[in-house]
Design a protein around this motif. Structure first.
Motif, PDB file in Angstrom:
ATOM      1  N   THR A   1      11.512  37.943  27.326  1.00  0.00           N
ATOM      2  CA  THR A   1      10.878  36.923  26.491  1.00  0.00           C
ATOM      3  C   THR A   1      10.000  37.558  25.431  1.00  0.00           C
ATOM      4  OG1 THR A   1      10.922  35.291  28.285  1.00  0.00           O
ATOM      5  CG2 THR A   1       9.282  34.962  26.540  1.00  0.00           C
ATOM      6  N   ARG A   2       9.141  38.482  25.838  1.00  0.00           N
ATOM      7  CA  ARG A   2       8.226  39.120  24.888  1.00  0.00           C
ATOM      8  C   ARG A   2       8.989  39.928  23.836  1.00  0.00           C
ATOM      9  NH1 ARG A   2       5.888  40.617  30.126  1.00  0.00           N
ATOM     10  NH2 ARG A   2       4.210  39.153  30.629  1.00  0.00           N
ATOM     11  N   THR A   3       9.988  40.672  24.288  1.00  0.00           N
ATOM     12  CA  THR A   3      10.712  41.548  23.385  1.00  0.00           C
ATOM     13  C   THR A   3      11.552  40.771  22.392  1.00  0.00           C
ATOM     14  OG1 THR A   3      10.802  43.198  25.162  1.00  0.00           O
ATOM     15  CG2 THR A   3      12.232  43.559  23.272  1.00  0.00           C
ATOM     16  N   LEU A   4      12.236  39.712  22.863  1.00  0.00           N
ATOM     17  CA  LEU A   4      13.036  38.899  21.955  1.00  0.00           C
ATOM     18  C   LEU A   4      12.143  38.169  20.962  1.00  0.00           C
ATOM     19  CD1 LEU A   4      15.945  38.092  21.317  1.00  0.00           C
ATOM     20  CD2 LEU A   4      15.651  36.123  22.834  1.00  0.00           C
ATOM     21  N   ALA A   5      10.974  37.727  21.408  1.00  0.00           N
ATOM     22  CA  ALA A   5      10.035  37.073  20.497  1.00  0.00           C
ATOM     23  C   ALA A   5       9.647  38.012  19.364  1.00  0.00           C
ATOM     24  CB  ALA A   5       8.793  36.620  21.262  1.00  0.00           C
ATOM     25  N   GLY A   6       9.458  39.283  19.697  1.00  0.00           N
ATOM     26  CA  GLY A   6       9.100  40.256  18.679  1.00  0.00           C
ATOM     27  C   GLY A   6      10.211  40.471  17.661  1.00  0.00           C
ATOM     28  N   GLU A   7      11.444  40.452  18.117  1.00  0.00           N
ATOM     29  CA  GLU A   7      12.575  40.688  17.213  1.00  0.00           C
ATOM     30  C   GLU A   7      12.924  39.459  16.376  1.00  0.00           C
ATOM     31  OE1 GLU A   7      16.082  42.711  18.298  1.00  0.00           O
ATOM     32  OE2 GLU A   7      15.113  43.956  19.815  1.00  0.00           O
ATOM     33  N   TRP A   8      12.856  38.281  16.970  1.00  0.00           N
ATOM     34  CA  TRP A   8      13.378  37.094  16.300  1.00  0.00           C
ATOM     35  C   TRP A   8      12.319  36.234  15.622  1.00  0.00           C
ATOM     36  CZ3 TRP A   8      17.851  34.803  19.788  1.00  0.00           C
ATOM     37  CH2 TRP A   8      18.946  35.688  19.719  1.00  0.00           C
ATOM     38  N   GLY A   9      11.061  36.639  15.698  1.00  0.00           N
ATOM     39  CA  GLY A   9      10.035  35.874  15.006  1.00  0.00           C
ATOM     40  C   GLY A   9      10.296  35.764  13.513  1.00  0.00           C
ATOM     41  N   ARG A  10      10.839  36.806  12.924  1.00  0.00           N
ATOM     42  CA  ARG A  10      11.115  36.797  11.481  1.00  0.00           C
ATOM     43  C   ARG A  10      12.195  35.788  11.100  1.00  0.00           C
ATOM     44  NH1 ARG A  10      15.428  40.496  10.071  1.00  0.00           N
ATOM     45  NH2 ARG A  10      16.347  41.406  11.946  1.00  0.00           N
ATOM     46  N   HIS A  11      12.937  35.306  12.099  1.00  0.00           N
ATOM     47  CA  HIS A  11      13.951  34.285  11.859  1.00  0.00           C
ATOM     48  C   HIS A  11      13.420  32.868  12.105  1.00  0.00           C
ATOM     49  CE1 HIS A  11      16.945  37.409  11.450  1.00  0.00           C
ATOM     50  NE2 HIS A  11      16.743  37.832  12.680  1.00  0.00           N
ATOM     51  N   GLY A  12      12.127  32.741  12.346  1.00  0.00           N
ATOM     52  CA  GLY A  12      11.561  31.420  12.614  1.00  0.00           C
ATOM     53  C   GLY A  12      11.842  30.910  14.015  1.00  0.00           C
ATOM     54  N   ILE A  13      12.147  31.827  14.932  1.00  0.00           N
ATOM     55  CA  ILE A  13      12.486  31.458  16.317  1.00  0.00           C
ATOM     56  C   ILE A  13      11.338  31.843  17.228  1.00  0.00           C
ATOM     57  CG2 ILE A  13      14.085  31.859  18.229  1.00  0.00           C
ATOM     58  CD1 ILE A  13      16.172  32.683  16.066  1.00  0.00           C
ATOM     59  N   THR A  14      10.853  30.896  18.005  1.00  0.00           N
ATOM     60  CA  THR A  14       9.860  31.215  19.030  1.00  0.00           C
ATOM     61  C   THR A  14      10.568  31.379  20.366  1.00  0.00           C
ATOM     62  OG1 THR A  14       9.357  28.918  19.639  1.00  0.00           O
ATOM     63  CG2 THR A  14       8.103  29.870  17.816  1.00  0.00           C
ATOM     64  N   VAL A  15      10.076  32.313  21.162  1.00  0.00           N
ATOM     65  CA  VAL A  15      10.640  32.599  22.483  1.00  0.00           C
ATOM     66  C   VAL A  15       9.483  32.673  23.470  1.00  0.00           C
ATOM     67  CG1 VAL A  15      12.144  34.096  23.838  1.00  0.00           C
ATOM     68  CG2 VAL A  15      12.412  34.004  21.336  1.00  0.00           C
ATOM     69  N   ASN A  16       9.461  31.765  24.414  1.00  0.00           N
ATOM     70  CA  ASN A  16       8.390  31.714  25.411  1.00  0.00           C
ATOM     71  C   ASN A  16       8.981  31.484  26.797  1.00  0.00           C
ATOM     72  OD1 ASN A  16       5.746  31.724  23.779  1.00  0.00           O
ATOM     73  ND2 ASN A  16       6.948  30.145  22.740  1.00  0.00           N
ATOM     74  N   ALA A  17       8.148  31.678  27.805  1.00  0.00           N
ATOM     75  CA  ALA A  17       8.578  31.444  29.183  1.00  0.00           C
ATOM     76  C   ALA A  17       7.534  30.620  29.911  1.00  0.00           C
ATOM     77  CB  ALA A  17       8.788  32.764  29.915  1.00  0.00           C
TER      78      ALA A  17
ATOM     79  N   SER B   1      21.370  33.385  24.996  1.00  0.00           N
ATOM     80  CA  SER B   1      20.393  33.442  23.909  1.00  0.00           C
ATOM     81  C   SER B   1      20.990  34.152  22.700  1.00  0.00           C
ATOM     82  CB  SER B   1      19.127  34.178  24.371  1.00  0.00           C
ATOM     83  OG  SER B   1      18.502  33.508  25.443  1.00  0.00           O
ATOM     84  N   GLN B   2      21.717  35.231  22.941  1.00  0.00           N
ATOM     85  CA  GLN B   2      22.355  35.967  21.853  1.00  0.00           C
ATOM     86  C   GLN B   2      23.369  35.088  21.129  1.00  0.00           C
ATOM     87  OE1 GLN B   2      25.357  39.067  22.726  1.00  0.00           O
ATOM     88  NE2 GLN B   2      24.009  40.482  21.615  1.00  0.00           N
ATOM     89  N   ALA B   3      24.203  34.379  21.902  1.00  0.00           N
ATOM     90  CA  ALA B   3      25.235  33.532  21.293  1.00  0.00           C
ATOM     91  C   ALA B   3      24.620  32.399  20.484  1.00  0.00           C
ATOM     92  CB  ALA B   3      26.155  32.983  22.375  1.00  0.00           C
ATOM     93  N   VAL B   4      23.650  31.693  21.063  1.00  0.00           N
ATOM     94  CA  VAL B   4      23.021  30.570  20.362  1.00  0.00           C
ATOM     95  C   VAL B   4      22.211  31.068  19.170  1.00  0.00           C
ATOM     96  CG1 VAL B   4      21.311  28.723  20.585  1.00  0.00           C
ATOM     97  CG2 VAL B   4      23.024  29.057  22.374  1.00  0.00           C
ATOM     98  N   GLY B   5      21.513  32.191  19.352  1.00  0.00           N
ATOM     99  CA  GLY B   5      20.753  32.738  18.243  1.00  0.00           C
ATOM    100  C   GLY B   5      21.643  33.133  17.082  1.00  0.00           C
TER     101      GLY B   5
END
Length: 262
Positions: free
Chosen positions: A178-194, A128-132
Motif C-alpha cells: 500500500t505504501r509503496t504503490l501510493a508513492g509510485e502512483w500519486g503522480r497519477h492522481g491515485i490514492t492507495v490506502n489500507a 491493482s496493476q490491471a485496473v491501474g
C-alpha cells in the motif's frame, strides 16, 4: 467550496469490491453504494453474489456481480476485463478477497503458504496493476483501498491459539505494498490506502473466536467490543471519496484500540 456532504458524495462513481459477497467486503460495498456509487461485486460463488446483489438492490443500490477465482493470474485478468466491459471504467477498487490458514510454523504446509500468499498479496498486485493500467492511470484519478488486518502489525503471543504465520506475513506485506504503490502512483492522481480491521465476527474469524473464546477476545479490546456491520463504513466512505483526496499511503486500524495495546 463544497460542503462536507458533497465531499463524501460518490454519485456516478464505479466501485469494484473483491470478496464482496459477504462479511467485510459486503459491508464496504454497502457503504459505497449508500453514498451513491455503482457497485460491482466479485467472489467465487455465484449464489452468494446473487444474494448480495439482491440485498444491495433492496437498499436502492445499483449493483452487479462477476464470479471470479482470484487464485490464478488468469482469473484476475478475466475479472478486470469483465468489470471494465460492464462499466467502462473503475473509479474505486477495494481489494478485500483473502484467505487464512492455521498451522504451527514448523509444520506449515507449502500449499497452505502459497494459497494465502497468492490470494492475499499476489492477486492484489495483479488486479491493482490491471485496473491501474487500463483505467485509473489513463484517466488521472482513482482510489484503491486494501483490506489488511491488525495481524499485519505484529506476531502472535506464545500462548495464543493463533498459528497464522502466512496470514500475518501476507497482511504485513499488503501494508507495505500500500505504501509503496501510493508513492509510485500519486503522480497519477491515485490514492492507495489500507484499512486494518481488528476482530469482526465473520466466516474467516469464526474458528478463532471459538478457540480463543469470544469473551476473552472482547476483554483484550479497549472498547470492550468486537467490530460490527457498520464499523468499516465510515472509513471506507472517507478513503473512496473526495473527503479523503489528500490521504494516501496510510494504514488505518479499525479495531477498538486493540493494536494500541498489543
Amino acid at each position: 467550496m463544497r460542503t462536507t456532504q458533497q465531499l463524501f458524495d460518490l454519485t456516478g462513481r464505479i466501485a469494484l469490491v473483491t470478496g464482496g459477497s459477504r462479511g467485510l467486503g459486503l459491508q464496504i460495498a454497502e457503504a459505497l453504494g449508500e453514498m451513491g456509487a455503482r457497485v460491482i461485486l466479485s467472489a467465487r460463488k455465484q449464489a452468494d453474489l446473487d444474494a448480495a446483489v439482491a440485498r444491495l438492490g433492496a437498499r436502492g443500490i445499483v449493483a452487479s456481480a462477476i464470479a471470479a477465482d482470484m487464485a490464478s493470474a488468469e482469473g484476475v485478468a478475466a475479472l478486470a476485463t469483465e468489470a471494465l466491459a460492464q462499466a467502462g471504467r473503475i473509479d474505486i477498487l477495494v481489494n478485500n478477497a483473502g484467505a487464512t490458514w492455521a498451522a504451527p510454523a514448523e509444520d506449515f504446509p507449502l500449499d497452505g503458504w502459497d494459497k494465502v500468499m497468492n490470494l492475499n498479496v499476489r492477486s492484489i498486485f495483479l488486479l491493482s496493476q490491471a485496473v491501474g493500467r487500463q483505467s485509473m492511470i489513463p484517466r488521472g484519478r482513482g482510489r484503491i483501498i486494501n483490506v489488511a488486518s491488525i495481524a499485519g502489525f505484529a506476531g502472535n503471543a506464545p500462548d495464543s491459539p493463533m498459528k497464522t504465520l502466512s496470514y500475518n506475513t501476507s497482511k504485513a506485506a499488503l501494508m507495505n505494498f500500500t505504501r509503496t504503490l501510493a508513492g509510485e502512483w500519486g503522480r497519477h492522481g491515485i490514492t492507495v490506502n489500507a484499512v486494518a480491521p481488528g476482530f469482526f465476527p465473520s466466516k474467516m474469524s469464526r474458528g478463532l473466536l471459538e478457540n480463543a473464546g469470544e469473551e476473552q477476545m472482547i476483554r483484550s479490546v479497549p472498547l470492550q467490543r468486537l467490530g460490527d456491520d457498520e464499523d468499516l463504513k465510515g472509513v471506507a466512505a472517507l478513503l473512496a471519496s473526495d473527503a479523503g483526496k489528500h490521504i494516501t499511503g496510510q494504514v488505518i486500524a479499525v479495531d477498538g484500540g486493540n493494536s494500541a495495546v498489543r
